[in-house]
Design an enzyme around this catalytic site. Structure first.
Site, PDB file in Angstrom:
ATOM      1  N   GLU A 129     -14.366  32.446 -25.024  1.00  0.00           N
ATOM      2  CA  GLU A 129     -15.360  32.946 -26.001  1.00  0.00           C
ATOM      3  C   GLU A 129     -16.252  31.840 -26.567  1.00  0.00           C
ATOM      4  O   GLU A 129     -16.363  31.641 -27.774  1.00  0.00           O
ATOM      5  CB  GLU A 129     -14.636  33.731 -27.108  1.00  0.00           C
ATOM      6  CG  GLU A 129     -13.820  34.874 -26.516  1.00  0.00           C
ATOM      7  CD  GLU A 129     -13.034  35.688 -27.533  1.00  0.00           C
ATOM      8  OE1 GLU A 129     -13.199  35.463 -28.743  1.00  0.00           O
ATOM      9  OE2 GLU A 129     -12.236  36.545 -27.107  1.00  0.00           O
ATOM     10  N   ASN A 173     -14.016  32.033 -19.982  1.00  0.00           N
ATOM     11  CA  ASN A 173     -13.655  33.426 -20.207  1.00  0.00           C
ATOM     12  C   ASN A 173     -14.454  33.985 -21.380  1.00  0.00           C
ATOM     13  O   ASN A 173     -14.547  33.345 -22.431  1.00  0.00           O
ATOM     14  CB  ASN A 173     -12.152  33.450 -20.533  1.00  0.00           C
ATOM     15  CG  ASN A 173     -11.524  34.829 -20.440  1.00  0.00           C
ATOM     16  OD1 ASN A 173     -11.786  35.568 -19.503  1.00  0.00           O
ATOM     17  ND2 ASN A 173     -10.696  35.158 -21.411  1.00  0.00           N
ATOM     18  N   HIS A 213     -12.941  43.993 -22.120  1.00  0.00           N
ATOM     19  CA  HIS A 213     -12.477  44.961 -23.125  1.00  0.00           C
ATOM     20  C   HIS A 213     -13.602  45.993 -23.215  1.00  0.00           C
ATOM     21  O   HIS A 213     -14.567  45.816 -23.958  1.00  0.00           O
ATOM     22  CB  HIS A 213     -12.249  44.276 -24.477  1.00  0.00           C
ATOM     23  CG  HIS A 213     -11.122  43.283 -24.466  1.00  0.00           C
ATOM     24  ND1 HIS A 213      -9.803  43.659 -24.314  1.00  0.00           N
ATOM     25  CD2 HIS A 213     -11.117  41.946 -24.568  1.00  0.00           C
ATOM     26  CE1 HIS A 213      -9.024  42.594 -24.337  1.00  0.00           C
ATOM     27  NE2 HIS A 213      -9.805  41.519 -24.483  1.00  0.00           N
ATOM     28  N   GLU A 243      -8.832  40.540 -19.021  1.00  0.00           N
ATOM     29  CA  GLU A 243      -8.246  41.214 -20.200  1.00  0.00           C
ATOM     30  C   GLU A 243      -8.626  42.709 -20.241  1.00  0.00           C
ATOM     31  O   GLU A 243      -8.857  43.279 -21.279  1.00  0.00           O
ATOM     32  CB  GLU A 243      -8.716  40.538 -21.498  1.00  0.00           C
ATOM     33  CG  GLU A 243      -8.451  39.039 -21.533  1.00  0.00           C
ATOM     34  CD  GLU A 243      -8.813  38.397 -22.857  1.00  0.00           C
ATOM     35  OE1 GLU A 243      -8.964  39.123 -23.865  1.00  0.00           O
ATOM     36  OE2 GLU A 243      -8.950  37.161 -22.907  1.00  0.00           O
ATOM     37  N   ASP A 245      -9.138  46.439 -20.602  1.00  0.00           N
ATOM     38  CA  ASP A 245      -8.618  47.639 -21.253  1.00  0.00           C
ATOM     39  C   ASP A 245      -9.835  48.424 -21.745  1.00  0.00           C
ATOM     40  O   ASP A 245     -10.977  47.958 -21.599  1.00  0.00           O
ATOM     41  CB  ASP A 245      -7.623  47.342 -22.392  1.00  0.00           C
ATOM     42  CG  ASP A 245      -8.143  46.349 -23.436  1.00  0.00           C
ATOM     43  OD1 ASP A 245      -7.309  45.744 -24.137  1.00  0.00           O
ATOM     44  OD2 ASP A 245      -9.377  46.170 -23.547  1.00  0.00           O
TER      45      ASP A 245
END
Ligand code: G3I
Length: 331
Positions: A129, A173, A213, A243, A245
């Site tokens: 990030e 990432n 996400h 990650e 979802d």
């Protein structure tokens, strides 16, 4: 048998999940689901500064050691998350001041942690990030790292990780790179600009991690994501999903409808990538709806439980898991 053989012959893309330390230790059904579905694991915690470094002189490895032992005992690979992030930092590290002290602490941390797991963690989220998320202009996110070292903290983190484990895949990432929105488009552009600057400075980034996400109520911009992936590949980088979802707080309450929309979002994202390249891994941020971070931040107003992950709270496969398996087996 044939399905398995077919998948093996395609050398399917490795699938994995983030693991929560509590249930790993206490929930046999959770362990069983990880073993059944995953070829690789990543700690949801454990390798963050807040977990590893209670004080400047301490390294606490119990949690990552537990996970890596479980992974290796079950023939699974590991991902390391994460070496340089603005969040999950112990208070003492947030007080770091000045270039010398900050770069020394960042280098020592990475040398020590990556060195300890050399050869056992083949892929690291070196920087997590790095992009800001506080307004329409996307720049470098404020952190103790950027405050003291500017963008150069990224160079330092990657060079140090490379030296500590020459064989590891080094990943940058980030999130919010997938949707058909102006904000997501600006983040994709900012990430490309950053990756180009890092390449021009010979920073050893090898892959871009899509946290993915996915906001359930936003379409995936398939064409834009494919174009973005193509630009990333043109820089000689790999991509992976780190990650995955679905943030389903705005999706319908009806479970069948909601699960179908969530699976559609996942299929669109994986399809957008696979139209261009094979991601080196697809990792979901948890494996079962029973254990997920999502309701902490995105609790549904209607009181229904969130359903962000491939297995439901009783470990039954949902449409999302079938979508993932079809996407990675057929690649
Ligand atoms: O382990 C301590 C426990 O000892 C203490 O009693 C408890 C109460 O303070 O906190 C526990 O630590 C929590 C940790 O999760 C382990 O459960 C932290 O408070 C909590 O902040 C931490 O949340 C994690 C968060 O990252 C911050 O590190 C979430 O589980 C995790 O899902 C989330 O994951 C992030 C990725 O790293 C980066 N991308 C976004 C993603 C979702 O936010």
């Amino acid at each position: 048998l044939f399905e398995g053989a077919a998948a093996a012959s395609h050398s399917a893309i490795p699938f994995g999940a983030a693991v929560s330390d509590g249930p790993l230790q206490t929930d046999a059904a959770y362990q069983k689901a990880l073993i059944e579905h995953c070829q690789l694991l990543v700690g949801e915690g454990g390798l963050k500064w807040a977990d590893l470094r209670p004080s400047p002189s301490q390294y606490v490895y119990d949690q990552p050691d537990r996970l890596i032992a479980f992974a290796e005992a079950n023939g699974m690979k590991m991902r390391g998350h994460t070496l340089a992030w603005y969040a999950a930092m112990p208070d003492w590290a947030l007080q770091l001041k000045g270039e010398t002290e900050t770069s020394r602490e960042l280098m020592t941390h990475i040398e020590t942690v990556v060195g300890r797991y050399k050869g056992r963690i083949p892929s690291w989220d070196v920087v997590n990030e790095a992009l800001s998320d506080d307004g329409p202009r996307v720049g470098l996110r404020d952190s103790v790292w950027s405050a003291n070292l500017g963008e150069y903290y990224i160079d330092l983190a990657f060079h140090t990780a490379r030296a500590a484990d020459p064989a590891a895949q080094l990943v940058i990432n980030d999130y919010g790179l997938e949707a058909a929105t102006a904000k997501s488009s600006a983040r994709r552009r900012a990430m490309l600009d950053l990756l180009r600057r890092l390449r021009d400075r010979d920073v050893p980034v090898q892959a871009l991690g899509f946290q993915a996400h996915l906001p359930g109520n936003e379409e995936i911009d398939k064409d834009e994501v494919s174009r973005f992936v193509s630009d990333v590949k043109d820089m000689g980088l790999d991509v992976l999903v780190t990650e995955l979802d679905v943030i389903d707080d705005q999706l319908p309450a009806d479970i069948k409808e909601r699960d179908a929309i969530a699976a559609k979002r996942v299929g669109a994202l994986l399809g957008a990538i696979l139209d261009v390249t094979r991601p080196t891994a697809v990792v979901t941020w948890g494996i079962t709806d029973r254990y997920t971070w999502v309701p902490i931040w995105y609790k549904r107003a209607d009181g229904h439980a969130n359903r962000p992950l491939p297995l439901d709270e009783d470990y039954r496969e949902k449409p999302m898991m079938r979508t993932i398996k079809q996407a990675i087996a057929g690649a």
